[in-house]
Design a protein around this motif. Structure first.
Motif, mmCIF file in Angstrom:
data_model
loop_
_atom_site.group_PDB
_atom_site.id
_atom_site.type_symbol
_atom_site.label_atom_id
_atom_site.label_comp_id
_atom_site.label_asym_id
_atom_site.label_seq_id
_atom_site.Cartn_x
_atom_site.Cartn_y
_atom_site.Cartn_z
ATOM 1 N N ASN A 176 37.850 39.856 32.916
ATOM 2 C CA ASN A 176 38.750 40.927 33.343
ATOM 3 C C ASN A 176 39.972 40.372 34.070
ATOM 4 O OD1 ASN A 176 39.355 43.856 33.823
ATOM 5 N ND2 ASN A 176 39.131 43.206 35.956
ATOM 6 N N ALA A 177 39.761 39.333 34.885
ATOM 7 C CA ALA A 177 40.875 38.730 35.604
ATOM 8 C C ALA A 177 41.882 38.130 34.631
ATOM 9 C CB ALA A 177 40.364 37.658 36.560
ATOM 10 N N ASP A 181 42.263 39.107 31.456
ATOM 11 C CA ASP A 181 42.886 40.251 30.775
ATOM 12 C C ASP A 181 44.042 40.804 31.605
ATOM 13 O OD1 ASP A 181 41.288 40.219 28.516
ATOM 14 O OD2 ASP A 181 39.801 41.596 29.352
ATOM 15 N N GLN A 182 43.869 40.849 32.913
ATOM 16 C CA GLN A 182 44.913 41.377 33.783
ATOM 17 C C GLN A 182 46.139 40.458 33.825
ATOM 18 O OE1 GLN A 182 45.212 44.391 35.310
ATOM 19 N NE2 GLN A 182 43.413 44.828 34.031
ATOM 20 N N LYS A 196 47.917 41.552 30.697
ATOM 21 C CA LYS A 196 48.420 42.926 30.733
ATOM 22 C C LYS A 196 49.483 43.134 31.808
ATOM 23 C CE LYS A 196 46.811 47.717 31.220
ATOM 24 N NZ LYS A 196 45.621 48.590 31.421
ATOM 25 N N SER A 197 49.245 42.630 32.996
ATOM 26 C CA SER A 197 50.125 42.939 34.130
ATOM 27 C C SER A 197 51.186 41.884 34.403
ATOM 28 C CB SER A 197 49.275 43.133 35.402
ATOM 29 O OG SER A 197 48.307 44.149 35.217
#
Length: 241
Positions: free
Chosen positions: A183-184, A186-187, A190-191
C-alpha cells in the motif's frame, strides 16, 4: 587436505599463474583454496579501488560462497554480476568468474580460479533484462529532469524493471531491513509520481520515464548493500575491445 600429487600440481599451477599475472600487469584474478582462502591474487585491488579487507569480506558473503560451492560441486564455471558501492560512493560493476582447477592426473578439484572484469555500464541493461525479466544500466550521478525523493528514486528504478508494487515493497524492505507495505508503494505512485510527471496511470508513467532516460540510472540507496546476480548462462558483450 590435498593429496601430495594434487598439492604438487596446485603449487605448479600457482607458480605459472603468478608468472602470467606479474608479466601482464593488468590481469584481474586469483586462486582460492577449497576452504575459500586466498592462495594467490593479482594486484587487481588498485584497478577497481577496493582494499584487501573488502576482497576478503566479499569472498565470504553467503551468496558468493554459494556460487563458489556450485562451481566445486558441478565442476563447472560459474559467473556472476557484482554491483556495489565503493568507499568514495562510486558504483562498481564487475563480472566475476569462478572455475574449478582440476588436476588432469587425478581428476580432482584442487582449487578455484577466480577472475574479475570491469563491465561497461552500457551492457548492464541487456544482462539484467534476462534476470527476473528485469533490466538496468547504471551510472552514479544523474541530473534528474524532474527531482525525486530518495523513496521515489527507489520506486522508479524498480518500476522500470517491470516490477509490481508488491515486489517493489519486498525489495525495499530487504534493503532497508524494515517492513514496507504494498500500500505504501501504491501511494508513492498515486500521490507522488503520477502527479509529479503529469500523466494518467502507470503505463503513461512508464513511457514518460523511458522517454526522459530514467532507465539508465540507479540511485545509490538501491546499491547500499550491492547486488550479486548469477549470469553463468548469459552473454556479456564487451564493447571496449
Amino acid at each position: 587436505m590435498l593429496e601430495q600429487t594434487d598439492q604438487e600440481f596446485l603449487n605448479q599451477y600457482i607458480s605459472y599463474f603468478k608468472l602470467i599475472s606479474e608479466s601482464t600487469g593488468d590481469f584481474l584474478g586469483g586462486i582460492l583454496s577449497l576452504e575459500k582462502e586466498i592462495l594467490y591474487k593479482s594486484e587487481f585491488a588498485k584497478h577497481i579501488g577496493i582494499s584487501d579487507n573488502e576482497v576478503v569480506a566479499h569472498l565470504h558473503k553467503p551468496e558468493v560462497v554459494t556460487l563458489q560451492d556450485k562451481a566445486i560441486e558441478k565442476k563447472s564455471l560459474v559467473k556472476y554480476l557484482l554491483m556495489d558501492t565503493a568507499q568514495n560512493r562510486q558504483s562498481r560493476f564487475l563480472t566475476i568468474t569462478y572455475a574449478p582447477i582440476i588436476n588432469p592426473k587425478t581428476d580432482n578439484i584442487v582449487a578455484l580460479y577466480s577472475s574479475s572484469k570491469l563491465v561497461d555500464t552500457l551492457n548492464i541493461w541487456f544482462i539484467l533484462s534476462k534476470y527476473y525479466t528485469k533490466g538496468i544500466a547504471l551510472i552514479d550521478k544523474f541530473d534528474y529532469q524532474i527531482k525525486l525523493t530518495n523513496r521515489e528514486k527507489q520506486v522508479v528504478f524498480l518500476f522500470l524493471l517491470n516490477l509490481d508494487s508488491n515486489t517493489i515493497a519486498e525489495i525495499i524492505s530487504k534493503i532497508e531491513e524494515k517492513t514496507i507495505s504494498k500500500n505504501a508503494i501504491d501511494q508513492v505512485f498515486k500521490s507522488q509520481l503520477i502527479p509529479k510527471f503529469s500523466v494518467f496511470g502507470r503505463k503513461a508513467l512508464y513511457d514518460k520515464l523511458i522517454d526522459l532516460g530514467y532507465y539508465r540510472f540507479v540511485p545509490n540507496n538501491i546499491l547500499r548493500d550491492g547486488f550479486c546476480i548469477e549470469i553463468t548462462d548469459y552473454t556479456v558483450f564487451d564493447h571496449s575491445t
